[in-house]
Design a protein around this motif. Structure first.
Motif, PDB file in Angstrom:
ATOM      1  N   LYS A   7      24.725   8.436  -8.743  1.00  0.00           N
ATOM      2  CA  LYS A   7      24.674   7.895  -7.384  1.00  0.00           C
ATOM      3  C   LYS A   7      25.192   8.921  -6.378  1.00  0.00           C
TER       4      LYS A   7
ATOM      5  N   HIS B  26      22.647  11.860  -5.874  1.00  0.00           N
ATOM      6  CA  HIS B  26      21.457  11.506  -5.098  1.00  0.00           C
ATOM      7  C   HIS B  26      21.792  11.052  -3.675  1.00  0.00           C
ATOM      8  N   MET B  27      22.978  10.487  -3.487  1.00  0.00           N
ATOM      9  CA  MET B  27      23.379  10.145  -2.122  1.00  0.00           C
ATOM     10  C   MET B  27      23.676  11.420  -1.327  1.00  0.00           C
ATOM     11  N   GLU B  28      24.290  12.388  -1.988  1.00  0.00           N
ATOM     12  CA  GLU B  28      24.543  13.671  -1.323  1.00  0.00           C
ATOM     13  C   GLU B  28      23.215  14.343  -0.946  1.00  0.00           C
TER      14      GLU B  28
ATOM     15  N   GLN C  22      20.571  12.812  -0.104  1.00  0.00           N
ATOM     16  CA  GLN C  22      20.080  12.116   1.092  1.00  0.00           C
ATOM     17  C   GLN C  22      20.738  12.654   2.364  1.00  0.00           C
ATOM     18  N   THR C  23      22.010  13.045   2.263  1.00  0.00           N
ATOM     19  CA  THR C  23      22.713  13.557   3.455  1.00  0.00           C
ATOM     20  C   THR C  23      22.197  14.930   3.873  1.00  0.00           C
TER      21      THR C  23
ATOM     22  N   HIS D  50      20.013   7.580   9.498  1.00  0.00           N
ATOM     23  CA  HIS D  50      19.932   7.550   8.033  1.00  0.00           C
ATOM     24  C   HIS D  50      20.969   8.499   7.429  1.00  0.00           C
TER      25      HIS D  50
ATOM     26  N   CYS E   8      24.142   7.459   5.045  1.00  0.00           N
ATOM     27  CA  CYS E   8      24.299   8.009   3.691  1.00  0.00           C
ATOM     28  C   CYS E   8      25.625   8.745   3.535  1.00  0.00           C
ATOM     29  N   HIS E   9      26.107   9.386   4.602  1.00  0.00           N
ATOM     30  CA  HIS E   9      27.426  10.012   4.551  1.00  0.00           C
ATOM     31  C   HIS E   9      28.500   8.946   4.304  1.00  0.00           C
TER      32      HIS E   9
ATOM     33  N   LYS F 119      28.097   6.026   2.821  1.00  0.00           N
ATOM     34  CA  LYS F 119      27.952   5.530   1.448  1.00  0.00           C
ATOM     35  C   LYS F 119      28.502   6.545   0.450  1.00  0.00           C
ATOM     36  N   LEU F 120      28.264   7.829   0.725  1.00  0.00           N
ATOM     37  CA  LEU F 120      28.764   8.877  -0.168  1.00  0.00           C
ATOM     38  C   LEU F 120      30.287   8.856  -0.217  1.00  0.00           C
TER      39      LEU F 120
ATOM     40  N   LEU G 253      31.324   6.066  -2.486  1.00  0.00           N
ATOM     41  CA  LEU G 253      31.043   6.386  -3.886  1.00  0.00           C
ATOM     42  C   LEU G 253      32.079   7.367  -4.450  1.00  0.00           C
TER      43      LEU G 253
END
Length: 202
Positions: A128, A131-133, A135-136, A145, A149-150, A152-153, A156
């Motif tokens: 996670k 893949h979240m990184e 996205q950033t 967006h 994502c930042h 959410k990262l 996480l």
């Protein structure tokens, strides 16, 4: 300074995911350079299975996927889930053998999950985070967006720190006798021709 088990696992998981993304191909055979038979080898195998399955789950969600191909991938995901469970049980076997001489205190308590199932969650968290990184770092996404994502990262990464600490504390508690291990093997009835009625009634 001695490396904790969670630090070792997180390091192996990061390396595994990076190795997969050198090819980014679900059909790429695993290249595990860890010593065969070691716990490092098993952790690498575990995360490789998770990483391939992560990408299979992406592929199968394509709305334009050919139905025949989708069924093949679904069957592949089913097998991957069984392989994942088998490797988690291998990790628990490692811990049981490692701690077999430990005598728990009479008032020792049982944890809600075995060490290996917590480590399973740590492997998924590593995916996670990766893949979240990713996205950033997108250049084709709008600032909203990227900012989302930042955020959410950040959550996480905090979750990874908390789970890593909890795993190390659990292992320390087992070593000290404050907790004891009890492992229930997964009994996935739908994979067993003798317990899945769709299969045994044929």
């Amino acid at each position: 300074m001695i490396q904790s088990f969670s630090e070792k696992a997180n390091e192996i998981f990061r390396r595994t995911i990076a190795d997969y993304h050198k090819f980014d191909n679900v059909d790429q055979p695993v290249i595990n350079t860890c010593r065969h038979g070691s716990i490092d080898y098993v952790l690498y195998q575990k995360c490789w299975i998770d990483t391939v399955q992560w990408h299979l789950e992406d592929i199968i969600r394509d709305p334009d996927i050919d139905p025949v191909e989708a069924l093949k991938i679904k069957r592949r995901i089913d097998k991957s889930n069984q392989d994942r469970t088998d490797v988690v049980e291998d990790i628990d076997t490692y811990f049981r053998n490692l701690y077999k001489s430990i005598r728990p205190f009479p008032d020792a308590t049982l944890n809600t999950e075995s060490p290996a199932w917590a480590i399973d969650r740590l492997s998924i968290l590593a995916l996670k985070i990766w893949h979240m990184e990713e996205q950033t770092q997108r250049t084709d996404a709008d600032p909203t967006h990227i900012a989302l994502c930042h955020g959410k990262l950040s959550v996480l990464l905090e979750q990874q720190r908390d789970l890593s600490l909890a795993i190390d504390q659990l292992l320390d508690d087992i070593v000290s006798g404050r907790k004891y291990m009890k492992v229930y093997r997964q009994m996935k009835m739908y994979n067993d021709p003798s317990t899945n009625p769709v299969l045994y009634k044929k």
